[in-house]
Motif scaffolding. Structure first.
Motif, PDB file in Angstrom:
ATOM      1  N   VAL A 268       0.856  -1.201   0.000  1.00 52.03           N
ATOM      2  CA  VAL A 268       0.000   0.000   0.000  1.00 52.03           C
ATOM      3  C   VAL A 268       0.885   1.243   0.000  1.00 52.03           C
ATOM      4  CG1 VAL A 268      -1.709   1.307   1.320  1.00 52.03           C
ATOM      5  CG2 VAL A 268      -1.908  -1.177   1.167  1.00 52.03           C
ATOM      6  N   GLY A 269       1.961   1.204   0.784  1.00 50.51           N
ATOM      7  CA  GLY A 269       2.888   2.338   0.853  1.00 50.51           C
ATOM      8  C   GLY A 269       3.483   2.650  -0.520  1.00 50.51           C
ATOM      9  N   ALA A 270       3.860   1.608  -1.258  1.00 45.64           N
ATOM     10  CA  ALA A 270       4.461   1.824  -2.584  1.00 45.64           C
ATOM     11  C   ALA A 270       3.450   2.470  -3.526  1.00 45.64           C
ATOM     12  CB  ALA A 270       4.958   0.501  -3.149  1.00 45.64           C
ATOM     13  N   VAL A 271       2.211   1.995  -3.473  1.00 44.99           N
ATOM     14  CA  VAL A 271       1.178   2.555  -4.362  1.00 44.99           C
ATOM     15  C   VAL A 271       0.924   4.021  -3.984  1.00 44.99           C
ATOM     16  CG1 VAL A 271      -1.249   2.351  -5.076  1.00 44.99           C
ATOM     17  CG2 VAL A 271       0.162   0.307  -4.871  1.00 44.99           C
ATOM     18  N   THR A 272       0.932   4.303  -2.696  1.00 45.17           N
ATOM     19  CA  THR A 272       0.741   5.690  -2.244  1.00 45.17           C
ATOM     20  C   THR A 272       1.893   6.574  -2.739  1.00 45.17           C
ATOM     21  OG1 THR A 272      -0.341   4.826  -0.277  1.00 45.17           O
ATOM     22  CG2 THR A 272       0.294   7.147  -0.212  1.00 45.17           C
ATOM     23  N   GLU A 273       3.116   6.099  -2.530  1.00 46.83           N
ATOM     24  CA  GLU A 273       4.290   6.889  -2.940  1.00 46.83           C
ATOM     25  C   GLU A 273       4.360   7.109  -4.441  1.00 46.83           C
ATOM     26  OE1 GLU A 273       7.912   5.046  -1.454  1.00 46.83           O
ATOM     27  OE2 GLU A 273       6.908   4.896   0.488  1.00 46.83           O
ATOM     28  N   SER A 274       3.825   6.168  -5.202  1.00 45.93           N
ATOM     29  CA  SER A 274       3.874   6.315  -6.664  1.00 45.93           C
ATOM     30  C   SER A 274       3.034   7.507  -7.124  1.00 45.93           C
ATOM     31  CB  SER A 274       3.350   5.044  -7.343  1.00 45.93           C
ATOM     32  OG  SER A 274       1.934   4.982  -7.223  1.00 45.93           O
ATOM     33  N   GLY A 275       2.089   7.927  -6.277  1.00 41.75           N
ATOM     34  CA  GLY A 275       1.205   9.034  -6.639  1.00 41.75           C
ATOM     35  C   GLY A 275       0.057   8.609  -7.531  1.00 41.75           C
ATOM     36  N   LEU A 276      -0.107   7.287  -7.731  1.00 44.08           N
ATOM     37  CA  LEU A 276      -1.181   6.798  -8.617  1.00 44.08           C
ATOM     38  C   LEU A 276      -2.550   7.277  -8.132  1.00 44.08           C
ATOM     39  CD1 LEU A 276      -2.050   4.906 -11.015  1.00 44.08           C
ATOM     40  CD2 LEU A 276      -2.247   3.071  -9.312  1.00 44.08           C
ATOM     41  N   ARG A 277      -3.311   7.838  -9.077  1.00 47.89           N
ATOM     42  CA  ARG A 277      -4.696   8.261  -8.781  1.00 47.89           C
ATOM     43  C   ARG A 277      -5.638   7.509  -9.716  1.00 47.89           C
ATOM     44  NH1 ARG A 277      -4.040  14.740  -8.647  1.00 47.89           N
ATOM     45  NH2 ARG A 277      -6.289  14.712  -8.297  1.00 47.89           N
ATOM     46  N   GLY A 278      -6.863   7.340  -9.271  1.00 45.35           N
ATOM     47  CA  GLY A 278      -7.832   6.524 -10.004  1.00 45.35           C
ATOM     48  C   GLY A 278      -8.039   7.026 -11.420  1.00 45.35           C
ATOM     49  N   ARG A 279      -7.922   6.117 -12.380  1.00 44.28           N
ATOM     50  CA  ARG A 279      -8.060   6.477 -13.794  1.00 44.28           C
ATOM     51  C   ARG A 279      -9.497   6.391 -14.292  1.00 44.28           C
ATOM     52  NH1 ARG A 279      -3.535   8.559 -12.819  1.00 44.28           N
ATOM     53  NH2 ARG A 279      -1.605   7.536 -13.423  1.00 44.28           N
ATOM     54  N   GLY A 280     -10.426   6.010 -13.393  1.00 40.86           N
ATOM     55  CA  GLY A 280     -11.818   5.850 -13.815  1.00 40.86           C
ATOM     56  C   GLY A 280     -12.562   7.156 -13.977  1.00 40.86           C
TER      57      GLY A 280
ATOM     58  N   ALA B   9       6.629   7.874  -9.971  1.00 38.84           N
ATOM     59  CA  ALA B   9       6.360   9.241  -9.487  1.00 38.84           C
ATOM     60  C   ALA B   9       7.240  10.280 -10.179  1.00 38.84           C
ATOM     61  CB  ALA B   9       6.561   9.302  -7.977  1.00 38.84           C
ATOM     62  N   GLU B  10       8.344   9.833 -10.762  1.00 36.70           N
ATOM     63  CA  GLU B  10       9.240  10.753 -11.468  1.00 36.70           C
ATOM     64  C   GLU B  10       8.548  11.382 -12.679  1.00 36.70           C
ATOM     65  OE1 GLU B  10      13.064   9.235 -13.239  1.00 36.70           O
ATOM     66  OE2 GLU B  10      13.474   9.096 -11.074  1.00 36.70           O
ATOM     67  N   LEU B  11       7.596  10.641 -13.250  1.00 38.18           N
ATOM     68  CA  LEU B  11       6.901  11.136 -14.440  1.00 38.18           C
ATOM     69  C   LEU B  11       5.693  11.967 -14.031  1.00 38.18           C
ATOM     70  CD1 LEU B  11       6.899   7.723 -16.300  1.00 38.18           C
ATOM     71  CD2 LEU B  11       8.341   9.681 -16.874  1.00 38.18           C
ATOM     72  N   GLY B  12       5.324  12.906 -14.897  1.00 38.36           N
ATOM     73  CA  GLY B  12       4.107  13.665 -14.656  1.00 38.36           C
ATOM     74  C   GLY B  12       4.355  15.082 -14.192  1.00 38.36           C
ATOM     75  N   VAL B  13       3.275  15.756 -13.817  1.00 39.66           N
ATOM     76  CA  VAL B  13       3.352  17.145 -13.332  1.00 39.66           C
ATOM     77  C   VAL B  13       2.479  17.312 -12.093  1.00 39.66           C
ATOM     78  CG1 VAL B  13       3.844  18.351 -15.509  1.00 39.66           C
ATOM     79  CG2 VAL B  13       1.483  17.789 -14.928  1.00 39.66           C
ATOM     80  N   GLY B  14       2.859  18.233 -11.228  1.00 41.74           N
ATOM     81  CA  GLY B  14       2.051  18.563 -10.048  1.00 41.74           C
ATOM     82  C   GLY B  14       1.643  17.319  -9.282  1.00 41.74           C
ATOM     83  N   ARG B  15       0.347  17.222  -9.006  1.00 41.38           N
ATOM     84  CA  ARG B  15      -0.160  16.048  -8.279  1.00 41.38           C
ATOM     85  C   ARG B  15      -0.660  14.956  -9.231  1.00 41.38           C
ATOM     86  NH1 ARG B  15      -4.626  17.906  -5.190  1.00 41.38           N
ATOM     87  NH2 ARG B  15      -4.830  15.731  -4.616  1.00 41.38           N
ATOM     88  N   SER B  16      -0.381  15.139 -10.502  1.00 43.11           N
ATOM     89  CA  SER B  16      -0.750  14.104 -11.493  1.00 43.11           C
ATOM     90  C   SER B  16       0.516  13.358 -11.875  1.00 43.11           C
ATOM     91  CB  SER B  16      -1.366  14.754 -12.732  1.00 43.11           C
ATOM     92  OG  SER B  16      -2.457  15.568 -12.364  1.00 43.11           O
ATOM     93  N   ARG B  17       0.745  12.237 -11.210  1.00 45.71           N
ATOM     94  CA  ARG B  17       2.014  11.532 -11.397  1.00 45.71           C
ATOM     95  C   ARG B  17       1.860  10.335 -12.335  1.00 45.71           C
ATOM     96  NH1 ARG B  17       4.802  15.516 -10.385  1.00 45.71           N
ATOM     97  NH2 ARG B  17       6.378  14.117 -11.214  1.00 45.71           N
ATOM     98  N   GLY B  18       2.969   9.958 -12.941  1.00 47.35           N
ATOM     99  CA  GLY B  18       2.991   8.775 -13.792  1.00 47.35           C
ATOM    100  C   GLY B  18       2.453   9.060 -15.181  1.00 47.35           C
ATOM    101  N   THR B  19       2.004   7.999 -15.818  1.00 51.30           N
ATOM    102  CA  THR B  19       1.460   8.145 -17.174  1.00 51.30           C
ATOM    103  C   THR B  19      -0.050   7.967 -17.135  1.00 51.30           C
ATOM    104  OG1 THR B  19       1.603   5.775 -17.617  1.00 51.30           O
ATOM    105  CG2 THR B  19       3.528   7.116 -18.201  1.00 51.30           C
ATOM    106  N   SER B  20      -0.696   8.438 -18.189  1.00 54.44           N
ATOM    107  CA  SER B  20      -2.101   8.097 -18.362  1.00 54.44           C
ATOM    108  C   SER B  20      -2.297   7.645 -19.805  1.00 54.44           C
ATOM    109  CB  SER B  20      -3.005   9.278 -18.033  1.00 54.44           C
ATOM    110  OG  SER B  20      -4.320   8.798 -17.832  1.00 54.44           O
ATOM    111  N   VAL B  21      -3.361   6.898 -20.003  1.00 49.04           N
ATOM    112  CA  VAL B  21      -3.629   6.378 -21.344  1.00 49.04           C
ATOM    113  C   VAL B  21      -4.739   7.235 -21.948  1.00 49.04           C
ATOM    114  CG1 VAL B  21      -4.213   4.329 -22.675  1.00 49.04           C
ATOM    115  CG2 VAL B  21      -3.001   4.084 -20.498  1.00 49.04           C
ATOM    116  N   PHE B  22      -4.360   8.153 -22.826  1.00 51.12           N
ATOM    117  CA  PHE B  22      -5.350   9.033 -23.441  1.00 51.12           C
ATOM    118  C   PHE B  22      -5.897   8.366 -24.705  1.00 51.12           C
ATOM    119  CE2 PHE B  22      -2.238  11.656 -21.144  1.00 51.12           C
ATOM    120  CZ  PHE B  22      -3.091  12.134 -20.160  1.00 51.12           C
TER     121      PHE B  22
END
Ligand SMILES: Cc1cc2nc3c(=O)[nH]c(=O)nc-3n(C[C@H](O)[C@H](O)[C@H](O)COP(=O)(O)O)c2cc1C
Ligand code: SF4
Length: 500
Positions: free
Chosen positions: A133-145, A318-331
């Motif tokens: 859970v800690g790793a997922v939190t640190e990654s900054g992942l937010r719900g993509r739904g 978490a290195e990827l992204g901007v502000g509080r939107s971390r990582g990649t997203s699938v547009f």
């Protein structure tokens, strides 16, 4: 024999991929069926294995096959698109969640492992749940739904909830207009979703999971069911997953065509066998979800991002992204667009880069006038906003939302008052009927816009429309009624001339 890759993704099949695959097999190729790379304008895209990498040909119609084979397709020497990985569309992306989609045979467990699959699950099983859970939190992942809620916080709540029984539910209802990434992931790399759900189960202490898939996705349903059976056979699901202490099993459930069943509490009602109607929150599903038990509800893309995070580390994501939107997203690029498809890239890419650089502008060749981002409840944005970075907060500030990452393009023939009317019409059609602002408000919205378009008391009705939007935003029980004003207000704000 040369290996030739032909997608079995339903978008590719809808334009003849099965026939092309059969013809290539007859011509002597060893055909491997894969998912789609997401360059939908090139489907059916045929790839041929060569010592330098996979060489692409597309779109390949059945009647093109003989000529291409005669020209040397089967050894990759016929003139084509060149190396697929080197195409600009591919090179400009950062494919983490979609790394294997279009590359592997979706139903081959060996292929999954050969391409790095299960590394995330193995890493997770070696950690105590709280550290996962800690790793997922640190990654900054937010719900993509849609809502962009931090996934780690949701998982922490379920982990901390005391219950003998907990569930992991995957929301694969994917009802938003212009979205198809969930479907492509399930059809192109189902083991990654299974892996993500199994990691979630270990992290929160669940033994059972459900994938809720819309009935309009028969190929995804069949692929997920076959992959679950194969995973059980391999010991990736069931008792003692990969020889660990974890027991976890998965089931597919099929929706019945209601948009509101994508809303998480409606989905839970539907999973329990009832009509899909929204539940009041609190209690939140993380505390009282499926059958009243603590439940993780996550979108396909949120869960499918997790194996990469565990395999490569939260910091790398978490290195990827901007502000509080971390990582990649699938547009997802759809609508009137020259090059529609999937673009996985770090947050921060601008709307203009997606629509013009990747999408190539409109399919009609006319100027772009508007794009709707985030599904039927998302805002309509004009070209003057094309510098807006794809970032949850930047979009919110602009009165818009990233949502599930769907981008629908319209050219200059679009009537924005008609689109605003459609938002209300859609809401009236799809409302679950539980609360008055949405059930009645949507119908009143259609009537009010009709009056405005007919020139009846225009100024007065525009004020009334604004009042109605405020009421629906503030008074609706869920985001269906609460967000319907977003497309309406953005249309009035940015395209006022269409309401005169
Ligand atoms: C009307 C409505 C429809 C929704 N449809 C979907 C959907 O199709 N898929 C989805 O994942 N989330 C959908 N959501 C969002 C879910 O309620 C929920 O936030 C999400 O599944 C949580 O997963 P996430 O945190 O991984 O995004 C919808 C929400 C609303 C209000
Ligand atoms: S806002 Fe609409 S969909 Fe949501 S609970 Fe109310 S009536 Fe149902």
């Amino acid at each position: 024999m040369t290996r030739v890759f032909v997608p079995r993704d339903s978008a590719a099949r809808s334009v003849g991929a099965d026939e092309v695959a059969a013809l290539l097999e007859r011509a002597g190729g060893e055909v491997v069926r894969t998912g789609s790379r997401g360059m939908l304008w090139l489907e059916p895209l045929v790839e041929v294995e060569t010592p330098d990498g996979r060489v692409g040909y597309g779109p390949v119609a059945p009647e093109d096959v003989d000529g291409l084979v005669a020209a040397g397709l089967l050894d990759g020497t016929a003139p084509g698109l060149g190396l697929v990985e080197e195409l600009e569309w591919m090179r400009r992306q950062q494919r983490l969640t979609f790394a294997r989609v279009g590359v592997v045979d979706p139903l081959s467990p060996d292929d999954h492992e050969a391409h790095g699959g299960n590394a995330g699950l193995r890493a997770a099983l070696a950690l105590p749940p709280a550290e996962v859970v800690g790793a997922v939190t640190e990654s900054g992942l937010r719900g993509r739904g849609g809502a962009g809620f931090p996934t780690g916080i949701k998982w922490r709540t379920v982990l901390d909830a005391e219950s003998e029984l907990k569930f992991v539910c995957c929301n694969a209802d994917e009802g938003d207009s212009g979205t198809f990434a969930d479907r492509m992931l399930m059809e192109g790399d189902p083991f990654t979703l299974i892996e993500g759900m199994t990691i979630a189960a270990h992290a929160v202490g669940a033994r059972e999971g459900y994938i809720y898939i819309r009935s309009e996705y028969p190929d995804a349903i069949a692929t997920m069911r076959a992959a679950i059976a194969a995973a059980r056979e391999r010991g990736w699901l069931g008792e003692r997953v990969l020889g660990s202490e974890l027991s976890f099993d998965l089931h597919v459930r099929v929706g019945a065509g209601a948009y509101i069943c994508g809303e998480e509490t409606s989905m839970l009602e539907s999973l329990e066998g009832r009509r899909g109607q929204v539940r009041a929150k609190p209690p939140i599903p993380a505390i009282q979800g499926l059958f009243g038990r603590p439940t993780v509800v996550n979108n396909v893309l949120s869960l499918a991002a997790v194996p990469w995070i565990l395999a490569h580390g939260a910091a790398a994501y978490a290195e990827l992204g901007v502000g509080r939107s971390r990582g990649t997203s699938v547009f997802q690029l759809a609508g009137n667009v020259a090059r529609g498809g999937i673009v996985e890239t770090a947050f921060g890419v601008t709307l203009g880069e997606l629509v013009n650089d990747f999408g190539g502008g409109t399919a009609s060749g006319r100027p772009v006038r508007a794009v709707q981002v985030g599904g039927p409840l998302g805002a309509y944005l004009p070209v003057s906003q094309f510098d807006l970075p794809l970032d949850y907060e930047a979009f919110a500030q602009a009165g818009a939302m990233v949502g599930h990452g769907g981008i629908v393009v319209f050219d200059d023939t679009v009537d924005m008052a008609a689109m605003a009317r459609f938002a209300f019409e859609f809401c009236a059609e799809e409302s679950c009927g539980k609360c008055t602002p949405c059930r009645i408000g949507a119908v009143r919205g259609v009537e009010t816009i009709d009056k405005i378009r007919a020139g009846q008391d225009r100024e007065k009705n525009l004020v009334l429309l604004d009042d109605l939007c405020t009421l629906m935003t503030d008074g609706s029980l869920c985001a269906m009624g609460g967000l319907t004003p977003m497309p309406v207000r953005s249309a009035v704000q940015h395209f006022a001339e269409d309401f005169r």
